[in-house]
Write a protein that holds these residues in place. Sequence first.
Motif, PDB file in Angstrom:
ATOM      1  N   ARG A 170      -9.803 -20.244  10.594  1.00 56.39           N
ATOM      2  CA  ARG A 170     -10.346 -18.967  11.068  1.00 56.39           C
ATOM      3  C   ARG A 170     -11.369 -18.388  10.087  1.00 56.39           C
ATOM      4  O   ARG A 170     -12.379 -17.808  10.494  1.00 56.39           O
ATOM      5  CB  ARG A 170      -9.197 -17.982  11.310  1.00 56.39           C
ATOM      6  N   VAL A 171     -11.127 -18.563   8.794  1.00 52.05           N
ATOM      7  CA  VAL A 171     -12.092 -18.081   7.798  1.00 52.05           C
ATOM      8  C   VAL A 171     -13.404 -18.859   7.921  1.00 52.05           C
ATOM      9  O   VAL A 171     -14.499 -18.275   7.908  1.00 52.05           O
ATOM     10  CB  VAL A 171     -11.514 -18.199   6.376  1.00 52.05           C
ATOM     11  N   LEU A 172     -13.327 -20.174   8.040  1.00 54.60           N
ATOM     12  CA  LEU A 172     -14.534 -20.986   8.188  1.00 54.60           C
ATOM     13  C   LEU A 172     -15.295 -20.603   9.456  1.00 54.60           C
ATOM     14  O   LEU A 172     -16.530 -20.527   9.462  1.00 54.60           O
ATOM     15  CB  LEU A 172     -14.174 -22.470   8.209  1.00 54.60           C
ATOM     16  N   HIS A 173     -14.570 -20.327  10.519  1.00 52.84           N
ATOM     17  CA  HIS A 173     -15.217 -19.883  11.759  1.00 52.84           C
ATOM     18  C   HIS A 173     -15.935 -18.562  11.536  1.00 52.84           C
ATOM     19  O   HIS A 173     -17.064 -18.358  12.005  1.00 52.84           O
ATOM     20  CB  HIS A 173     -14.180 -19.756  12.871  1.00 52.84           C
ATOM     21  N   SER A 174     -15.309 -17.642  10.826  1.00 53.84           N
ATOM     22  CA  SER A 174     -15.934 -16.333  10.580  1.00 53.84           C
ATOM     23  C   SER A 174     -17.208 -16.473   9.752  1.00 53.84           C
ATOM     24  O   SER A 174     -18.108 -15.637   9.845  1.00 53.84           O
ATOM     25  CB  SER A 174     -14.952 -15.396   9.871  1.00 53.84           C
ATOM     26  N   LEU A 175     -17.308 -17.534   8.949  1.00 55.06           N
ATOM     27  CA  LEU A 175     -18.502 -17.788   8.142  1.00 55.06           C
ATOM     28  C   LEU A 175     -19.567 -18.573   8.895  1.00 55.06           C
ATOM     29  O   LEU A 175     -20.643 -18.817   8.354  1.00 55.06           O
ATOM     30  CB  LEU A 175     -18.112 -18.542   6.869  1.00 55.06           C
ATOM     31  N   GLY A 176     -19.251 -18.977  10.127  1.00 54.67           N
ATOM     32  CA  GLY A 176     -20.263 -19.628  10.960  1.00 54.67           C
ATOM     33  C   GLY A 176     -19.951 -21.039  11.392  1.00 54.67           C
ATOM     34  O   GLY A 176     -20.708 -21.615  12.186  1.00 54.67           O
ATOM     35  N   LEU A 177     -18.870 -21.658  10.910  1.00 55.34           N
ATOM     36  CA  LEU A 177     -18.560 -23.031  11.307  1.00 55.34           C
ATOM     37  C   LEU A 177     -18.296 -23.116  12.812  1.00 55.34           C
ATOM     38  O   LEU A 177     -17.525 -22.328  13.349  1.00 55.34           O
ATOM     39  CB  LEU A 177     -17.328 -23.536  10.551  1.00 55.34           C
ATOM     40  N   ARG A 178     -18.910 -24.100  13.465  1.00 56.26           N
ATOM     41  CA  ARG A 178     -18.745 -24.241  14.909  1.00 56.26           C
ATOM     42  C   ARG A 178     -18.345 -25.641  15.353  1.00 56.26           C
ATOM     43  O   ARG A 178     -18.097 -25.864  16.544  1.00 56.26           O
ATOM     44  CB  ARG A 178     -20.043 -23.839  15.625  1.00 56.26           C
ATOM     45  N   VAL A 179     -18.271 -26.618  14.422  1.00 57.96           N
ATOM     46  CA  VAL A 179     -17.878 -27.988  14.781  1.00 57.96           C
ATOM     47  C   VAL A 179     -17.002 -28.542  13.659  1.00 57.96           C
ATOM     48  O   VAL A 179     -17.323 -28.398  12.480  1.00 57.96           O
ATOM     49  CB  VAL A 179     -19.108 -28.907  14.980  1.00 57.96           C
ATOM     50  N   LEU A 180     -15.889 -29.192  14.041  1.00 58.62           N
ATOM     51  CA  LEU A 180     -14.959 -29.778  13.072  1.00 58.62           C
ATOM     52  C   LEU A 180     -14.633 -31.206  13.495  1.00 58.62           C
ATOM     53  O   LEU A 180     -14.281 -31.458  14.647  1.00 58.62           O
ATOM     54  CB  LEU A 180     -13.666 -28.956  13.003  1.00 58.62           C
ATOM     55  N   THR A 181     -14.744 -32.160  12.553  1.00 59.76           N
ATOM     56  CA  THR A 181     -14.437 -33.565  12.827  1.00 59.76           C
ATOM     57  C   THR A 181     -12.946 -33.818  12.655  1.00 59.76           C
ATOM     58  O   THR A 181     -12.379 -33.542  11.595  1.00 59.76           O
ATOM     59  CB  THR A 181     -15.223 -34.477  11.871  1.00 59.76           C
ATOM     60  N   LEU A 182     -12.321 -34.352  13.702  1.00 59.34           N
ATOM     61  CA  LEU A 182     -10.875 -34.584  13.696  1.00 59.34           C
ATOM     62  C   LEU A 182     -10.574 -36.008  13.241  1.00 59.34           C
ATOM     63  O   LEU A 182     -10.339 -36.909  14.047  1.00 59.34           O
ATOM     64  CB  LEU A 182     -10.292 -34.337  15.092  1.00 59.34           C
ATOM     65  N   ALA A 183     -10.601 -36.220  11.941  1.00 63.20           N
ATOM     66  CA  ALA A 183     -10.297 -37.536  11.377  1.00 63.20           C
ATOM     67  C   ALA A 183      -9.964 -37.361   9.903  1.00 63.20           C
ATOM     68  O   ALA A 183     -10.360 -36.382   9.269  1.00 63.20           O
ATOM     69  CB  ALA A 183     -11.488 -38.486  11.539  1.00 63.20           C
ATOM     70  N   GLY A 184      -9.210 -38.338   9.378  1.00 62.90           N
ATOM     71  CA  GLY A 184      -8.979 -38.370   7.937  1.00 62.90           C
ATOM     72  C   GLY A 184      -7.916 -37.434   7.421  1.00 62.90           C
ATOM     73  O   GLY A 184      -7.909 -37.092   6.235  1.00 62.90           O
ATOM     74  N   THR A 185      -7.001 -37.005   8.274  1.00 59.65           N
ATOM     75  CA  THR A 185      -5.886 -36.152   7.830  1.00 59.65           C
ATOM     76  C   THR A 185      -4.572 -36.723   8.338  1.00 59.65           C
ATOM     77  O   THR A 185      -4.557 -37.615   9.197  1.00 59.65           O
ATOM     78  CB  THR A 185      -6.034 -34.716   8.349  1.00 59.65           C
ATOM     79  N   SER A 186      -3.474 -36.182   7.839  1.00 57.08           N
ATOM     80  CA  SER A 186      -2.159 -36.656   8.282  1.00 57.08           C
ATOM     81  C   SER A 186      -1.895 -36.283   9.733  1.00 57.08           C
ATOM     82  O   SER A 186      -1.101 -36.939  10.416  1.00 57.08           O
ATOM     83  CB  SER A 186      -1.067 -36.067   7.393  1.00 57.08           C
ATOM     84  N   TRP A 187      -2.572 -35.225  10.210  1.00 54.60           N
ATOM     85  CA  TRP A 187      -2.317 -34.759  11.581  1.00 54.60           C
ATOM     86  C   TRP A 187      -3.355 -35.257  12.594  1.00 54.60           C
ATOM     87  O   TRP A 187      -3.232 -34.994  13.788  1.00 54.60           O
ATOM     88  CB  TRP A 187      -2.244 -33.233  11.618  1.00 54.60           C
ATOM     89  N   ALA A 188      -4.359 -36.001  12.120  1.00 55.45           N
ATOM     90  CA  ALA A 188      -5.335 -36.657  13.006  1.00 55.45           C
ATOM     91  C   ALA A 188      -5.653 -38.003  12.390  1.00 55.45           C
ATOM     92  O   ALA A 188      -6.629 -38.163  11.662  1.00 55.45           O
ATOM     93  CB  ALA A 188      -6.593 -35.806  13.148  1.00 55.45           C
ATOM     94  N   SER A 189      -4.814 -38.988  12.688  1.00 54.72           N
ATOM     95  CA  SER A 189      -4.876 -40.279  12.007  1.00 54.72           C
ATOM     96  C   SER A 189      -4.965 -41.407  13.031  1.00 54.72           C
ATOM     97  O   SER A 189      -5.215 -41.175  14.226  1.00 54.72           O
ATOM     98  CB  SER A 189      -3.631 -40.454  11.139  1.00 54.72           C
ATOM     99  N   GLU A 190      -4.766 -42.632  12.572  1.00 53.72           N
ATOM    100  CA  GLU A 190      -4.781 -43.781  13.474  1.00 53.72           C
ATOM    101  C   GLU A 190      -3.711 -43.649  14.554  1.00 53.72           C
ATOM    102  O   GLU A 190      -3.855 -44.178  15.658  1.00 53.72           O
ATOM    103  CB  GLU A 190      -4.553 -45.076  12.679  1.00 53.72           C
ATOM    104  N   ALA A 191      -2.640 -42.938  14.242  1.00 51.52           N
ATOM    105  CA  ALA A 191      -1.558 -42.753  15.205  1.00 51.52           C
ATOM    106  C   ALA A 191      -1.865 -41.678  16.239  1.00 51.52           C
ATOM    107  O   ALA A 191      -1.121 -41.494  17.198  1.00 51.52           O
ATOM    108  CB  ALA A 191      -0.267 -42.413  14.476  1.00 51.52           C
ATOM    109  N   GLY A 192      -2.953 -40.935  16.041  1.00 55.35           N
ATOM    110  CA  GLY A 192      -3.315 -39.860  16.968  1.00 55.35           C
ATOM    111  C   GLY A 192      -2.987 -38.491  16.396  1.00 55.35           C
ATOM    112  O   GLY A 192      -2.767 -38.332  15.196  1.00 55.35           O
TER     113      GLY A 192
END
Length: 373
Positions: A170-192
């Motif tokens: 939410r903080v990043l959105h308030s600063l203007g972020l509008r696109v986020l890449t869903l990869a490279g985390t434990s919650w968005a991985s090869e398993a989905g």
Amino acid sequence: MADLQDELHDHPEVGELPEAFDAPRIPETGTEPAGGAEGELLDRAHALLAGHPVADGYSGLPWALRHLPWYDLQLGESGVDTDVPRLRQGQVGALLCSLHLPEGLAAGRAVGATLEQLDLARSVIDTHPEGLRLARTAGQVLDARNCGRVAVVLGPATAAALDDSLSILRVLHSLGLRVLTLAGTSWASEAGLTRFGEEVVREMNRLGVLADLSGASDATVGRTLTLSRTPVLCTRSAARALRPHPDNLTDELLARLGAAKGLCLVPLTAEQTGPSIRDVADHLDHVRAVAGPECVGLSGTYDSGNAHPQGLADASGYPRLIAELLCRGWPDTDLALLTWGNMQRVLRTADFNARAAQERREPSTAKIAELDG
């Protein structure tokens, strides 16, 4: 400045031109229109782009600028691939400015490094007001174009920048972020997506932050397409059937993306699409055929360290690419969707869905330990 301008910047280009075939071909180098049929196609391309400029789906400019002691994008900057004169020459009306992080960066630095890039991007926009304008909504993108400015949309950023916190999203959105890449985390991985990952997507929908699925696993792509109420982007994906790059999409995923009204932004990189303008056009043909004309867009991927097809070393080459597609028989309506209409539709839909979601859903307080622990 003079020292920087005096040094020629070699834009990476690879490959040799294929043999010409029957239809009139478009020159892959040079900036002056050719005569005859080639010149007519370039004239048509410029005319179309005057009304429907390019919405470029990926630029690595913020990170590239970190290596320059001084720069002036308004007059022209030889140290990078992107500046205002070349954006205008290529008739670019909007630019998604990547906040991605280099490989090997310590995990604990992801949030800080993303904020630094976001701050730099905003500073660059502020110091070049005659050429660039920050845009947070589809309406602001259109306003910038109507004022003769290039609209800059911040993102994609890497998902690691959230540090598993919806509050940081939410903080990043308030600063203007509008696109986020869903990869490279434990919650968005090869398993989905995990349960927390699904909650991230829901909160992104509520805020109006678009999901970028380039580089995500097929399982993550599939689940996000099912879950998201807002169209998704693939900011750097071409057709895997033509070139087996891991970030390119299979025909099955392209068809699903088209059915979900998402957007595949074909990258202008030699590695993913091939060494020539015609190779890029082949991928655009394929994505349009499989996913539909409302699912295809353009992604320059300039200043991201990639080699580019010959004739497309920087954003000034877009008219030559559009002329190649005209040569192939693309109707003006499909070209207008490719360059501008599809991106504007996705941004408008994200804005509309966010307003509706905020009326019925409070900000999520979910914690990763509660959902995935």
